[in-house]
Design a protein around this motif. Sequence first.
Motif, PDB file in Angstrom:
ATOM      1  N   THR A 276       0.810  -1.223   0.000  1.00 50.88           N
ATOM      2  CA  THR A 276       0.000   0.000   0.000  1.00 50.88           C
ATOM      3  C   THR A 276       0.841   1.269   0.000  1.00 50.88           C
ATOM      4  O   THR A 276       0.294   2.367   0.006  1.00 50.88           O
ATOM      5  CB  THR A 276      -0.939   0.032   1.220  1.00 50.88           C
ATOM      6  N   SER A 277       2.154   1.138  -0.022  1.00 49.59           N
ATOM      7  CA  SER A 277       3.022   2.319  -0.030  1.00 49.59           C
ATOM      8  C   SER A 277       2.826   3.115  -1.320  1.00 49.59           C
ATOM      9  O   SER A 277       2.815   2.558  -2.415  1.00 49.59           O
ATOM     10  CB  SER A 277       4.487   1.897   0.096  1.00 49.59           C
ATOM     11  N   ALA A 278       2.701   4.425  -1.186  1.00 46.29           N
ATOM     12  CA  ALA A 278       2.535   5.283  -2.358  1.00 46.29           C
ATOM     13  C   ALA A 278       3.844   5.470  -3.115  1.00 46.29           C
ATOM     14  O   ALA A 278       3.845   5.904  -4.264  1.00 46.29           O
ATOM     15  CB  ALA A 278       1.996   6.650  -1.934  1.00 46.29           C
ATOM     16  N   ARG A 279       4.964   5.165  -2.461  1.00 46.17           N
ATOM     17  CA  ARG A 279       6.276   5.278  -3.099  1.00 46.17           C
ATOM     18  C   ARG A 279       6.897   3.894  -3.191  1.00 46.17           C
ATOM     19  O   ARG A 279       6.965   3.168  -2.210  1.00 46.17           O
ATOM     20  CB  ARG A 279       7.187   6.208  -2.300  1.00 46.17           C
ATOM     21  N   HIS A 280       7.365   3.535  -4.385  1.00 51.58           N
ATOM     22  CA  HIS A 280       8.035   2.254  -4.574  1.00 51.58           C
ATOM     23  C   HIS A 280       9.551   2.404  -4.533  1.00 51.58           C
ATOM     24  O   HIS A 280      10.248   1.535  -4.030  1.00 51.58           O
ATOM     25  CB  HIS A 280       7.612   1.622  -5.899  1.00 51.58           C
ATOM     26  N   GLY A 281      10.048   3.484  -5.110  1.00 48.38           N
ATOM     27  CA  GLY A 281      11.487   3.746  -5.078  1.00 48.38           C
ATOM     28  C   GLY A 281      11.847   4.497  -3.812  1.00 48.38           C
ATOM     29  O   GLY A 281      11.864   5.729  -3.801  1.00 48.38           O
ATOM     30  N   VAL A 282      12.148   3.774  -2.738  1.00 52.56           N
ATOM     31  CA  VAL A 282      12.332   4.401  -1.424  1.00 52.56           C
ATOM     32  C   VAL A 282      13.799   4.587  -1.053  1.00 52.56           C
ATOM     33  O   VAL A 282      14.103   5.273  -0.080  1.00 52.56           O
ATOM     34  CB  VAL A 282      11.634   3.582  -0.320  1.00 52.56           C
ATOM     35  N   LEU A 283      14.711   3.984  -1.807  1.00 54.76           N
ATOM     36  CA  LEU A 283      16.124   4.088  -1.482  1.00 54.76           C
ATOM     37  C   LEU A 283      16.771   5.209  -2.293  1.00 54.76           C
ATOM     38  O   LEU A 283      16.225   5.672  -3.297  1.00 54.76           O
ATOM     39  CB  LEU A 283      16.833   2.758  -1.746  1.00 54.76           C
ATOM     40  N   ARG A 284      17.927   5.632  -1.874  1.00 54.28           N
ATOM     41  CA  ARG A 284      18.624   6.749  -2.509  1.00 54.28           C
ATOM     42  C   ARG A 284      18.873   6.477  -3.990  1.00 54.28           C
ATOM     43  O   ARG A 284      19.370   5.424  -4.372  1.00 54.28           O
ATOM     44  CB  ARG A 284      19.959   6.993  -1.796  1.00 54.28           C
ATOM     45  N   GLY A 285      18.503   7.441  -4.826  1.00 54.63           N
ATOM     46  CA  GLY A 285      18.742   7.341  -6.258  1.00 54.63           C
ATOM     47  C   GLY A 285      17.692   6.564  -7.035  1.00 54.63           C
ATOM     48  O   GLY A 285      17.808   6.427  -8.252  1.00 54.63           O
ATOM     49  N   GLN A 286      16.658   6.067  -6.362  1.00 48.90           N
ATOM     50  CA  GLN A 286      15.628   5.292  -7.056  1.00 48.90           C
ATOM     51  C   GLN A 286      14.541   6.224  -7.602  1.00 48.90           C
ATOM     52  O   GLN A 286      13.718   6.746  -6.852  1.00 48.90           O
ATOM     53  CB  GLN A 286      15.026   4.241  -6.112  1.00 48.90           C
ATOM     54  N   VAL A 287      14.547   6.413  -8.907  1.00 47.53           N
ATOM     55  CA  VAL A 287      13.611   7.322  -9.573  1.00 47.53           C
ATOM     56  C   VAL A 287      12.208   6.724  -9.565  1.00 47.53           C
ATOM     57  O   VAL A 287      12.007   5.574  -9.959  1.00 47.53           O
ATOM     58  CB  VAL A 287      14.052   7.592 -11.022  1.00 47.53           C
ATOM     59  N   ASP A 288      11.243   7.516  -9.109  1.00 47.93           N
ATOM     60  CA  ASP A 288       9.849   7.066  -9.041  1.00 47.93           C
ATOM     61  C   ASP A 288       8.956   8.251  -9.393  1.00 47.93           C
ATOM     62  O   ASP A 288       8.483   8.977  -8.531  1.00 47.93           O
ATOM     63  CB  ASP A 288       9.538   6.535  -7.640  1.00 47.93           C
ATOM     64  N   SER A 289       8.703   8.430 -10.694  1.00 45.81           N
ATOM     65  CA  SER A 289       7.925   9.586 -11.138  1.00 45.81           C
ATOM     66  C   SER A 289       6.475   9.509 -10.670  1.00 45.81           C
ATOM     67  O   SER A 289       5.829  10.543 -10.463  1.00 45.81           O
ATOM     68  CB  SER A 289       7.980   9.710 -12.672  1.00 45.81           C
ATOM     69  N   SER A 290       5.953   8.298 -10.475  1.00 47.49           N
ATOM     70  CA  SER A 290       4.573   8.158  -9.997  1.00 47.49           C
ATOM     71  C   SER A 290       4.432   8.728  -8.589  1.00 47.49           C
ATOM     72  O   SER A 290       3.462   9.434  -8.281  1.00 47.49           O
ATOM     73  CB  SER A 290       4.160   6.686 -10.006  1.00 47.49           C
ATOM     74  N   ALA A 291       5.396   8.437  -7.723  1.00 46.76           N
ATOM     75  CA  ALA A 291       5.372   8.976  -6.363  1.00 46.76           C
ATOM     76  C   ALA A 291       5.488  10.497  -6.379  1.00 46.76           C
ATOM     77  O   ALA A 291       4.833  11.197  -5.598  1.00 46.76           O
ATOM     78  CB  ALA A 291       6.505   8.370  -5.535  1.00 46.76           C
ATOM     79  N   ARG A 292       6.306  11.025  -7.286  1.00 48.94           N
ATOM     80  CA  ARG A 292       6.453  12.481  -7.392  1.00 48.94           C
ATOM     81  C   ARG A 292       5.136  13.130  -7.784  1.00 48.94           C
ATOM     82  O   ARG A 292       4.753  14.165  -7.218  1.00 48.94           O
ATOM     83  CB  ARG A 292       7.541  12.805  -8.416  1.00 48.94           C
ATOM     84  N   LEU A 293       4.420  12.544  -8.732  1.00 47.75           N
ATOM     85  CA  LEU A 293       3.137  13.105  -9.149  1.00 47.75           C
ATOM     86  C   LEU A 293       2.105  13.011  -8.031  1.00 47.75           C
ATOM     87  O   LEU A 293       1.307  13.937  -7.834  1.00 47.75           O
ATOM     88  CB  LEU A 293       2.624  12.395 -10.396  1.00 47.75           C
ATOM     89  N   ILE A 294       2.104  11.907  -7.293  1.00 47.34           N
ATOM     90  CA  ILE A 294       1.179  11.789  -6.160  1.00 47.34           C
ATOM     91  C   ILE A 294       1.463  12.881  -5.141  1.00 47.34           C
ATOM     92  O   ILE A 294       0.538  13.469  -4.563  1.00 47.34           O
ATOM     93  CB  ILE A 294       1.293  10.389  -5.514  1.00 47.34           C
ATOM     94  N   ARG A 295       2.735  13.173  -4.931  1.00 46.19           N
ATOM     95  CA  ARG A 295       3.109  14.245  -4.006  1.00 46.19           C
ATOM     96  C   ARG A 295       2.574  15.588  -4.500  1.00 46.19           C
ATOM     97  O   ARG A 295       2.060  16.395  -3.715  1.00 46.19           O
ATOM     98  CB  ARG A 295       4.629  14.292  -3.862  1.00 46.19           C
ATOM     99  N   TRP A 296       2.671  15.844  -5.790  1.00 47.95           N
ATOM    100  CA  TRP A 296       2.135  17.092  -6.350  1.00 47.95           C
ATOM    101  C   TRP A 296       0.619  17.144  -6.215  1.00 47.95           C
ATOM    102  O   TRP A 296       0.049  18.201  -5.933  1.00 47.95           O
ATOM    103  CB  TRP A 296       2.545  17.224  -7.814  1.00 47.95           C
ATOM    104  N   PHE A 297      -0.053  16.018  -6.435  1.00 48.41           N
ATOM    105  CA  PHE A 297      -1.504  15.966  -6.236  1.00 48.41           C
ATOM    106  C   PHE A 297      -1.859  16.291  -4.781  1.00 48.41           C
ATOM    107  O   PHE A 297      -2.833  16.992  -4.507  1.00 48.41           O
ATOM    108  CB  PHE A 297      -2.042  14.577  -6.595  1.00 48.41           C
ATOM    109  N   GLU A 298      -1.059  15.779  -3.867  1.00 48.16           N
ATOM    110  CA  GLU A 298      -1.289  16.036  -2.447  1.00 48.16           C
ATOM    111  C   GLU A 298      -1.104  17.523  -2.133  1.00 48.16           C
ATOM    112  O   GLU A 298      -1.929  18.130  -1.429  1.00 48.16           O
ATOM    113  CB  GLU A 298      -0.322  15.192  -1.617  1.00 48.16           C
ATOM    114  N   LEU A 299      -0.052  18.129  -2.665  1.00 49.19           N
ATOM    115  CA  LEU A 299       0.213  19.551  -2.423  1.00 49.19           C
ATOM    116  C   LEU A 299      -0.881  20.426  -3.028  1.00 49.19           C
ATOM    117  O   LEU A 299      -1.197  21.499  -2.486  1.00 49.19           O
ATOM    118  CB  LEU A 299       1.575  19.931  -3.011  1.00 49.19           C
ATOM    119  N   ALA A 300      -1.451  19.981  -4.149  1.00 44.25           N
ATOM    120  CA  ALA A 300      -2.520  20.735  -4.804  1.00 44.25           C
ATOM    121  C   ALA A 300      -3.871  20.550  -4.117  1.00 44.25           C
ATOM    122  O   ALA A 300      -4.842  21.231  -4.467  1.00 44.25           O
ATOM    123  CB  ALA A 300      -2.625  20.322  -6.271  1.00 44.25           C
ATOM    124  N   GLY A 301      -3.938  19.642  -3.152  1.00 44.29           N
ATOM    125  CA  GLY A 301      -5.197  19.370  -2.467  1.00 44.29           C
ATOM    126  C   GLY A 301      -6.096  18.398  -3.195  1.00 44.29           C
ATOM    127  O   GLY A 301      -7.269  18.242  -2.831  1.00 44.29           O
TER     128      GLY A 301
END
Length: 320
Positions: A276-301
């Motif tokens: 259920t984790s919203a981020r799959h790439g959790v270690l240093r250097g692991q690119v996860d564009s889906s998690a980044r977009l979810i973060r932007w959705f969260e910031l936008a409300g």
Amino acid sequence: MTIQADEARPQAADVTVVPLSATMGGERQGLAERITLGLFIALPFAALVAAVPVAWGWGLSWLDLALATAMYFLTCHGITIGYHRYFTHGSFKPNRGLKAALAIAGSMAVEGPLVRWVADHRKHHRFSDKEGDPHSPWRYGESVPALLKGLWWAHMGWLFDEEQTSQVKYAPDLVNDPVIRRISRLFWLWTTLSLALPPLVGGLVTLSWHGALTAFFWGSLVRVALLHHVTWSINSICHAVGERPFKSRDRSGNVWWLAVLSCGESWHNLHHADPTSARHGVLRGQVDSSARLIRWFELAGWARDVRWPSTQRIAARRAG
């Protein structure tokens, strides 16, 4: 077999079920549907094979490349954020508009109706790499011939299996949602839209049939074929090879070279360790564009209650 809380959304025992199907044709896959499925796999793949010689000829422009790239990542994130992280695993809660947009964007990836996709994936998590898994590469054994056969099965062979996952059993929450059920049943419409948009834009921008044709080749056929095979590689390659830094009940692995094209889905070992984790790439250097977009959705409300993995949660799932 008991499903752990982190591994799937509510089952039939948790939701009042009505005997509906969110897929036109019901639960069973008929001959016509299998033929159609075969064409959708074979034709885009043939286009992908032909892409290189065509590129050196007359059929590639910056517009074609831009359309293919934009449509690829739009529909890829529709699968990864919409179909997978939200509808299958409930990694966050979107507002009504984002929910519908993710359902449609995922449908435009041409990977099947939403509710069927979710049901298959929830069943995969319940039986991951064990008997009952719809697409495990270890289905036939661990010898080299058996694994090669299993990789073919996991990559695309399972799509032709007549035995369909029960949508009522594995996705009752979506079957009982009238809006999502309707979007799922209109899969044919979103497929048509997905294939028609690139040639429409290409033709209007260039004011030519040639521009429409090349945009259709690159922005529709090649784009769909590439996305299909990247998605299927998560089922096949990521369950056969890759690093496994986290504890999971299966053989899911991290495959770094698929990370960008899969929009972060190939960090597959963490996903199976913490579904259920919203981020799959959790270690240093692991690119996860889906998690980044979810973060932007969260910031936008637009999204709330996002299940971001804490440092302690990540550490608790480390292997060894």
